[in-house]
Design a protein around this motif. Structure first.
Motif, PDB file in Angstrom:
ATOM      1  N   VAL A 182      50.888   0.147  57.650  1.00 28.58           N
ATOM      2  CA  VAL A 182      51.903   1.205  58.405  1.00 28.58           C
ATOM      3  C   VAL A 182      51.383   2.637  58.610  1.00 28.58           C
ATOM      4  CG1 VAL A 182      54.398   2.188  58.251  1.00 28.58           C
ATOM      5  CG2 VAL A 182      53.833   0.080  57.234  1.00 28.58           C
ATOM      6  N   TYR A 183      51.483   3.156  59.725  1.00 26.31           N
ATOM      7  CA  TYR A 183      50.844   4.968  59.316  1.00 26.31           C
ATOM      8  C   TYR A 183      52.030   5.545  59.665  1.00 26.31           C
ATOM      9  CZ  TYR A 183      46.377   2.741  61.325  1.00 26.31           C
ATOM     10  OH  TYR A 183      45.056   2.322  60.903  1.00 26.31           O
ATOM     11  N   SER A 184      51.909   6.688  58.598  1.00 30.38           N
ATOM     12  CA  SER A 184      52.820   7.653  58.683  1.00 30.38           C
ATOM     13  C   SER A 184      52.883   8.570  58.974  1.00 30.38           C
ATOM     14  CB  SER A 184      53.456   8.064  57.474  1.00 30.38           C
ATOM     15  OG  SER A 184      54.237   6.507  57.072  1.00 30.38           O
ATOM     16  N   CYS A 185      52.947  10.122  59.660  1.00 27.17           N
ATOM     17  CA  CYS A 185      52.469  11.209  59.982  1.00 27.17           C
ATOM     18  C   CYS A 185      53.283  12.006  58.620  1.00 27.17           C
ATOM     19  CB  CYS A 185      53.128  12.054  60.737  1.00 27.17           C
ATOM     20  SG  CYS A 185      54.440  11.967  61.553  1.00 27.17           S
ATOM     21  N   SER A 186      52.631  13.559  57.762  1.00 29.29           N
ATOM     22  CA  SER A 186      53.146  13.869  57.384  1.00 29.29           C
ATOM     23  C   SER A 186      53.198  15.573  57.524  1.00 29.29           C
ATOM     24  CB  SER A 186      52.755  13.623  55.627  1.00 29.29           C
ATOM     25  OG  SER A 186      51.837  14.612  55.585  1.00 29.29           O
ATOM     26  N   ALA A 187      53.652  16.497  56.594  1.00 27.44           N
ATOM     27  CA  ALA A 187      53.586  17.811  57.069  1.00 27.44           C
ATOM     28  C   ALA A 187      54.086  18.601  55.816  1.00 27.44           C
ATOM     29  CB  ALA A 187      54.616  18.103  58.269  1.00 27.44           C
ATOM     30  N   ARG A 188      53.242  19.644  55.009  1.00 26.54           N
ATOM     31  CA  ARG A 188      53.557  19.976  53.449  1.00 26.54           C
ATOM     32  C   ARG A 188      54.053  21.735  54.090  1.00 26.54           C
ATOM     33  NH1 ARG A 188      49.804  20.229  48.703  1.00 26.54           N
ATOM     34  NH2 ARG A 188      50.531  18.164  48.410  1.00 26.54           N
ATOM     35  N   ILE A 189      55.245  22.158  53.969  1.00 21.66           N
ATOM     36  CA  ILE A 189      55.811  22.628  54.496  1.00 21.66           C
ATOM     37  C   ILE A 189      56.326  23.586  52.701  1.00 21.66           C
ATOM     38  CG2 ILE A 189      57.995  23.430  55.748  1.00 21.66           C
ATOM     39  CD1 ILE A 189      57.676  21.680  56.901  1.00 21.66           C
ATOM     40  N   ASN A 190      56.270  24.848  51.874  1.00 19.74           N
ATOM     41  CA  ASN A 190      56.432  25.290  51.510  1.00 19.74           C
ATOM     42  C   ASN A 190      56.481  24.639  50.342  1.00 19.74           C
ATOM     43  OD1 ASN A 190      57.527  27.102  52.973  1.00 19.74           O
ATOM     44  ND2 ASN A 190      59.273  26.435  53.341  1.00 19.74           N
ATOM     45  N   ARG A 191      55.573  23.686  49.846  1.00 21.32           N
ATOM     46  CA  ARG A 191      54.722  23.144  48.931  1.00 21.32           C
ATOM     47  C   ARG A 191      55.052  22.074  48.789  1.00 21.32           C
ATOM     48  NH1 ARG A 191      54.746  27.842  44.235  1.00 21.32           N
ATOM     49  NH2 ARG A 191      56.381  28.316  45.193  1.00 21.32           N
ATOM     50  N   LEU A 192      56.768  21.393  49.561  1.00 13.35           N
ATOM     51  CA  LEU A 192      57.206  20.302  50.040  1.00 13.35           C
ATOM     52  C   LEU A 192      56.516  19.516  51.324  1.00 13.35           C
ATOM     53  CD1 LEU A 192      60.449  21.097  48.888  1.00 13.35           C
ATOM     54  CD2 LEU A 192      59.175  20.251  47.338  1.00 13.35           C
ATOM     55  N   ASP A 193      56.509  18.219  50.782  1.00 12.31           N
ATOM     56  CA  ASP A 193      55.799  16.584  51.364  1.00 12.31           C
ATOM     57  C   ASP A 193      57.061  16.156  52.642  1.00 12.31           C
ATOM     58  OD1 ASP A 193      53.003  16.178  49.230  1.00 12.31           O
ATOM     59  OD2 ASP A 193      53.147  17.557  50.859  1.00 12.31           O
ATOM     60  N   PHE A 194      56.741  16.137  53.501  1.00  9.65           N
ATOM     61  CA  PHE A 194      57.923  15.958  54.274  1.00  9.65           C
ATOM     62  C   PHE A 194      57.121  14.735  54.576  1.00  9.65           C
ATOM     63  CE2 PHE A 194      61.763  18.142  53.857  1.00  9.65           C
ATOM     64  CZ  PHE A 194      60.866  19.269  53.501  1.00  9.65           C
ATOM     65  N   TRP A 195      57.906  13.127  54.804  1.00  7.25           N
ATOM     66  CA  TRP A 195      57.123  11.908  56.091  1.00  7.25           C
ATOM     67  C   TRP A 195      58.371  11.707  56.882  1.00  7.25           C
ATOM     68  CZ3 TRP A 195      52.358  10.464  54.205  1.00  7.25           C
ATOM     69  CH2 TRP A 195      52.484  11.103  52.892  1.00  7.25           C
ATOM     70  N   GLY A 196      57.794  11.091  57.647  1.00  3.76           N
ATOM     71  CA  GLY A 196      58.803  10.123  58.572  1.00  3.76           C
ATOM     72  C   GLY A 196      58.597   8.435  58.308  1.00  3.76           C
ATOM     73  N   GLN A 197      58.894   7.754  59.176  1.00  2.00           N
ATOM     74  CA  GLN A 197      59.577   6.239  58.314  1.00  2.00           C
ATOM     75  C   GLN A 197      58.058   5.225  58.663  1.00  2.00           C
ATOM     76  OE1 GLN A 197      60.108   7.691  61.886  1.00  2.00           O
ATOM     77  NE2 GLN A 197      59.631   6.058  62.449  1.00  2.00           N
ATOM     78  N   GLY A 198      57.202   5.788  59.379  1.00  3.69           N
ATOM     79  CA  GLY A 198      55.818   5.144  59.655  1.00  3.69           C
ATOM     80  C   GLY A 198      55.876   4.488  60.630  1.00  3.69           C
ATOM     81  N   THR A 199      55.254   3.464  61.194  1.00  9.54           N
ATOM     82  CA  THR A 199      55.074   2.606  62.517  1.00  9.54           C
ATOM     83  C   THR A 199      54.270   2.126  62.194  1.00  9.54           C
ATOM     84  OG1 THR A 199      54.913   2.564  64.912  1.00  9.54           O
ATOM     85  CG2 THR A 199      53.482   4.296  63.972  1.00  9.54           C
ATOM     86  N   GLN A 200      54.337   0.290  62.790  1.00 10.80           N
ATOM     87  CA  GLN A 200      53.323  -0.382  62.185  1.00 10.80           C
ATOM     88  C   GLN A 200      52.321  -0.844  62.825  1.00 10.80           C
ATOM     89  OE1 GLN A 200      53.587  -2.918  58.611  1.00 10.80           O
ATOM     90  NE2 GLN A 200      51.647  -3.695  60.076  1.00 10.80           N
ATOM     91  N   VAL A 201      50.981  -0.909  62.412  1.00  8.39           N
ATOM     92  CA  VAL A 201      50.183  -1.092  63.485  1.00  8.39           C
ATOM     93  C   VAL A 201      49.182  -2.722  62.451  1.00  8.39           C
ATOM     94  CG1 VAL A 201      47.629  -0.704  64.631  1.00  8.39           C
ATOM     95  CG2 VAL A 201      49.141   0.933  64.348  1.00  8.39           C
ATOM     96  N   THR A 202      48.875  -3.502  63.644  1.00  9.27           N
ATOM     97  CA  THR A 202      48.818  -4.878  63.301  1.00  9.27           C
ATOM     98  C   THR A 202      47.481  -5.458  64.088  1.00  9.27           C
ATOM     99  OG1 THR A 202      50.580  -5.510  62.182  1.00  9.27           O
ATOM    100  CG2 THR A 202      48.758  -7.300  63.001  1.00  9.27           C
ATOM    101  N   VAL A 203      46.950  -5.207  63.804  1.00  5.79           N
ATOM    102  CA  VAL A 203      44.916  -5.998  63.934  1.00  5.79           C
ATOM    103  C   VAL A 203      44.657  -6.966  64.296  1.00  5.79           C
ATOM    104  CG1 VAL A 203      43.039  -4.864  65.092  1.00  5.79           C
ATOM    105  CG2 VAL A 203      44.685  -3.283  64.601  1.00  5.79           C
ATOM    106  N   SER A 204      45.170  -8.336  65.133  1.00 10.40           N
ATOM    107  CA  SER A 204      44.727  -9.507  65.255  1.00 10.40           C
ATOM    108  C   SER A 204      44.586  -9.893  66.122  1.00 10.40           C
ATOM    109  CB  SER A 204      46.166  -9.633  63.984  1.00 10.40           C
ATOM    110  OG  SER A 204      45.711 -11.236  64.070  1.00 10.40           O
ATOM    111  N   SER A 205      44.067 -11.372  66.032  1.00  7.39           N
ATOM    112  CA  SER A 205      43.355 -12.116  67.972  1.00  7.39           C
ATOM    113  C   SER A 205      44.051 -13.228  67.662  1.00  7.39           C
ATOM    114  CB  SER A 205      42.405 -12.800  67.627  1.00  7.39           C
ATOM    115  OG  SER A 205      42.235 -12.767  66.226  1.00  7.39           O
TER     116      SER A 205
END
Length: 115
Positions: free
Chosen positions: A92-115
């Motif tokens: 699960v890939y998530s982006c984040s930002a630190r703003i005023n010493r607080l970390d904010f996160w998104g909900q994530g998106t699933q990446v699956t690598v498989s044949s």
């Protein structure tokens, strides 16, 4: 503050995906943005960062040379271009930002690598 990821999917080994992270609620251009990932059953790990000042980038060794982080401040969006994907990139890939010493996160998106 809101971060919303998209672009995750099922892809075959050797394939490519581009993830997006759309931000709102803060002055996007002033902040570095990070991508993290959490493989199944493992701890979350840092993948890449892009700075706010001069778009300087940094990558974890595990993705260096295969992933590219970029940003478009006009769209409040950060991208993660992922090439030469491997099964071990499955997470699960998530982006984040630190703003005023607080970390904010998104909900994530699933990446699956498989044949």
């Amino acid at each position: 503050v809101q971060l919303v990821e998209s672009g995750g999917s099922l892809v075959q080994p050797g394939g490519s995906l581009r993830l997006s992270c759309v931000a709102s609620g803060f002055l996007f251009s002033n902040y570095a943005i990070n991508w993290f990932r959490q493989p199944p059953g493992k701890e979350r790990e840092w993948a890449a960062t892009i700075s706010s000042v001069d778009d300087t980038t940094a990558y974890a060794d595990s993705v260096k040379g295969r992933f590219t982080i970029s940003r478009d401040n006009s769209k409040n969006t950060v991208y993660l271009q992922m090439n030469s994907l491997r099964p071990e990139d499955t997470a699960v890939y998530s982006c984040s930002a630190r703003i005023n010493r607080l970390d904010f996160w998104g909900q994530g998106t699933q990446v699956t690598v498989s044949s």
